[in-house]
Design a protein around this motif. Sequence first.
Motif, short mmCIF file in Angstrom:
data_model
loop_
_atom_site.label_atom_id
_atom_site.label_comp_id
_atom_site.label_asym_id
_atom_site.label_seq_id
_atom_site.Cartn_x
_atom_site.Cartn_y
_atom_site.Cartn_z
N VAL A 1 36.97 47.73 44.99
CA VAL A 1 38.19 46.33 45.38
C VAL A 1 38.13 45.73 44.54
CG1 VAL A 1 38.53 44.85 47.39
CG2 VAL A 1 38.18 47.36 48.00
N LYS A 2 36.36 44.23 44.50
CA LYS A 2 36.66 43.44 43.83
C LYS A 2 37.68 43.52 42.65
CE LYS A 2 35.38 40.78 46.60
NZ LYS A 2 35.83 39.70 47.70
N MET A 3 36.75 44.57 41.72
CA MET A 3 38.09 45.08 39.94
C MET A 3 39.01 45.06 40.53
SD MET A 3 35.15 43.92 38.48
CE MET A 3 35.93 44.36 36.71
N ALA A 4 39.67 46.06 41.35
CA ALA A 4 41.18 46.25 41.41
C ALA A 4 41.91 44.65 41.68
CB ALA A 4 41.14 47.03 42.72
N ALA A 5 41.73 44.11 42.58
CA ALA A 5 42.15 42.72 42.84
C ALA A 5 41.35 41.61 41.91
CB ALA A 5 40.96 42.32 44.42
N LEU A 6 41.05 41.89 41.24
CA LEU A 6 41.07 40.75 40.35
C LEU A 6 41.52 40.86 38.90
CD1 LEU A 6 36.97 38.77 41.27
CD2 LEU A 6 39.84 38.91 41.11
N GLY A 7 40.42 42.21 38.69
CA GLY A 7 40.98 42.65 36.88
C GLY A 7 42.31 43.54 36.44
N GLN A 8 43.00 44.34 37.56
CA GLN A 8 44.01 44.10 37.79
C GLN A 8 45.05 43.46 38.85
OE1 GLN A 8 43.77 48.21 38.63
NE2 GLN A 8 41.68 48.93 38.35
N ASN A 9 44.76 43.11 39.09
CA ASN A 9 45.52 42.10 39.33
C ASN A 9 46.89 42.93 40.76
OD1 ASN A 9 46.85 38.89 40.66
ND2 ASN A 9 48.81 39.44 38.71
N ASP A 10 45.82 43.48 41.74
CA ASP A 10 46.09 44.16 42.47
C ASP A 10 46.45 43.45 43.84
OD1 ASP A 10 46.96 45.80 44.58
OD2 ASP A 10 45.71 47.46 43.90
N THR A 11 47.59 42.62 44.43
CA THR A 11 47.54 42.43 45.51
C THR A 11 47.82 42.62 46.82
OG1 THR A 11 50.52 42.17 45.63
CG2 THR A 11 49.57 40.67 44.09
N ALA A 12 47.03 43.74 46.49
CA ALA A 12 47.19 45.20 48.46
C ALA A 12 45.54 44.76 48.06
CB ALA A 12 47.71 46.13 47.80
N LEU A 13 44.81 43.86 47.22
CA LEU A 13 43.46 44.18 47.24
C LEU A 13 42.85 42.84 48.17
CD1 LEU A 13 42.49 47.22 45.67
CD2 LEU A 13 41.91 46.49 48.40
N ALA B 1 22.36 42.17 54.28
CA ALA B 1 23.31 41.24 53.67
C ALA B 1 23.74 41.29 52.40
CB ALA B 1 22.96 40.10 55.39
N ALA B 2 22.53 40.88 52.28
CA ALA B 2 22.16 39.99 50.72
C ALA B 2 22.60 41.35 49.70
CB ALA B 2 20.39 39.87 50.36
N ALA B 3 23.11 42.68 49.86
CA ALA B 3 24.19 44.02 48.96
C ALA B 3 24.88 43.21 49.32
CB ALA B 3 23.25 44.84 49.62
N CYS B 4 25.69 43.41 50.59
CA CYS B 4 27.11 43.39 50.51
C CYS B 4 27.14 42.20 50.12
CB CYS B 4 27.43 43.35 52.27
SG CYS B 4 27.06 44.54 53.55
N LEU B 5 26.74 41.33 50.13
CA LEU B 5 27.41 40.14 49.32
C LEU B 5 27.51 40.04 47.85
CD1 LEU B 5 25.14 37.29 51.54
CD2 LEU B 5 28.23 37.39 51.07
N ALA B 6 26.18 40.76 47.55
CA ALA B 6 26.32 40.92 46.16
C ALA B 6 27.43 41.76 45.71
CB ALA B 6 25.06 41.46 45.43
N ALA B 7 27.81 42.52 46.17
CA ALA B 7 28.76 43.84 46.08
C ALA B 7 29.94 43.14 46.49
CB ALA B 7 28.42 44.46 46.98
N VAL C 1 36.59 34.96 39.82
CA VAL C 1 35.54 35.76 39.26
C VAL C 1 34.74 36.23 40.49
CG1 VAL C 1 34.53 33.91 38.06
CG2 VAL C 1 33.52 33.57 40.48
N LEU C 2 32.97 36.94 39.65
CA LEU C 2 32.76 37.85 40.48
C LEU C 2 31.38 37.50 41.22
CD1 LEU C 2 32.11 41.30 37.53
CD2 LEU C 2 34.12 40.84 39.01
N PRO C 3 30.95 38.30 42.52
CA PRO C 3 30.41 37.46 43.17
C PRO C 3 28.74 36.98 42.70
CG PRO C 3 30.53 39.98 44.06
CD PRO C 3 31.59 39.93 42.53
N PHE C 4 29.34 35.39 42.81
CA PHE C 4 27.99 34.97 42.52
C PHE C 4 27.98 34.60 41.01
CE2 PHE C 4 25.76 36.89 46.27
CZ PHE C 4 25.98 35.65 47.23
#
Length: 313
Positions: free
Chosen positions: A228-240, A283-289, A33-36
């Motif tokens: 990066v997260k959308m490519a990894a999760l939404g596009q199933n990009d295993t390289a990310l 830090a909070a912004a990095c985690l949310a991103a 899932v997306l962050p948080f």
Amino acid sequence: MAYKQTSQKFNAAINSVEIGTGNKTLALGGENVLPFYSFDGPILNPPRVGVEISDLGMNDKLAGMLNFYGDTQDVVELVKKASGMPGAEFICLVLDSADPDGENRSVEDCVAMVKSVEEAATLPLMVMGCGNTEKDTVLFEKISEALEGKNIVILSAKEENYKNVGASAGLAYGQKVGAESSVDINLAKQLNVLLTQLGVNNKNIIMNLGSATAGYGFEYVVSTMDRVKMAALGQNDTALQMPIVTPVSSETWSVKESLLEQEDMPEWGSRENRIIDMEVATAAACLAAGSNAVILRHPSTVEAISQMIKELI
């Protein structure tokens, strides 16, 4: 009409990467899932908080740092105390003393010191170099060999030395490899691909995408992590699909808001409060991103971010 929440489900997931051994074991990533977004699905491994310790000791005599660490400059004692810091989940040791333009500590002395730190720490260990690629390449190989079986993270393999670091840390000695790029999704993906083509298992790689301090072009960091997260999760990009670890304190402690004393800018107030504010905001912004772990320095920041994570998961 009553609001009906629709879950955003992904058929892909971020790799779950374990670091440390025995009772020091810690898992990074693993979410789909997306962050948080815990309302869309369970987050088995919440974002993690690490403590940065320089092998040069604690040079900044802030009240909060002194209250927690005392006046010790011994790196092993600092790591022992950091291991018990509220909210801390791993240690990140920075080998500043190895810098050829600084103390130029020998590789042999650095290896011996890292071994002592790993034995003293009750948390998993990440190791960062001095920033000199040539020296770091040798350091990472010797440290990986000396700590074989300890499952540490070597931060970081870069485009200039990924073959040597990947072959030694990731292949020969079974450590986790941090792939460091410069806030660019294409560079991050390329480095991950190169490491896997070298033979490093993608479950043994984490990403350091780079960062910036909040307010210093940070929107580019957010957009990169989001892509990066959308490519990894939404596009199933295993390289990310590798978890992201972000060294925050190295950025936030180096900007003018953190460096200038109150006497120089009295209207800005307490310098220590500014440092904490900059660390917390970034830090909070990095985690949310999308970062799966952040590396911090001030005890108050570590505790605050850890509490924020607990409240949001």
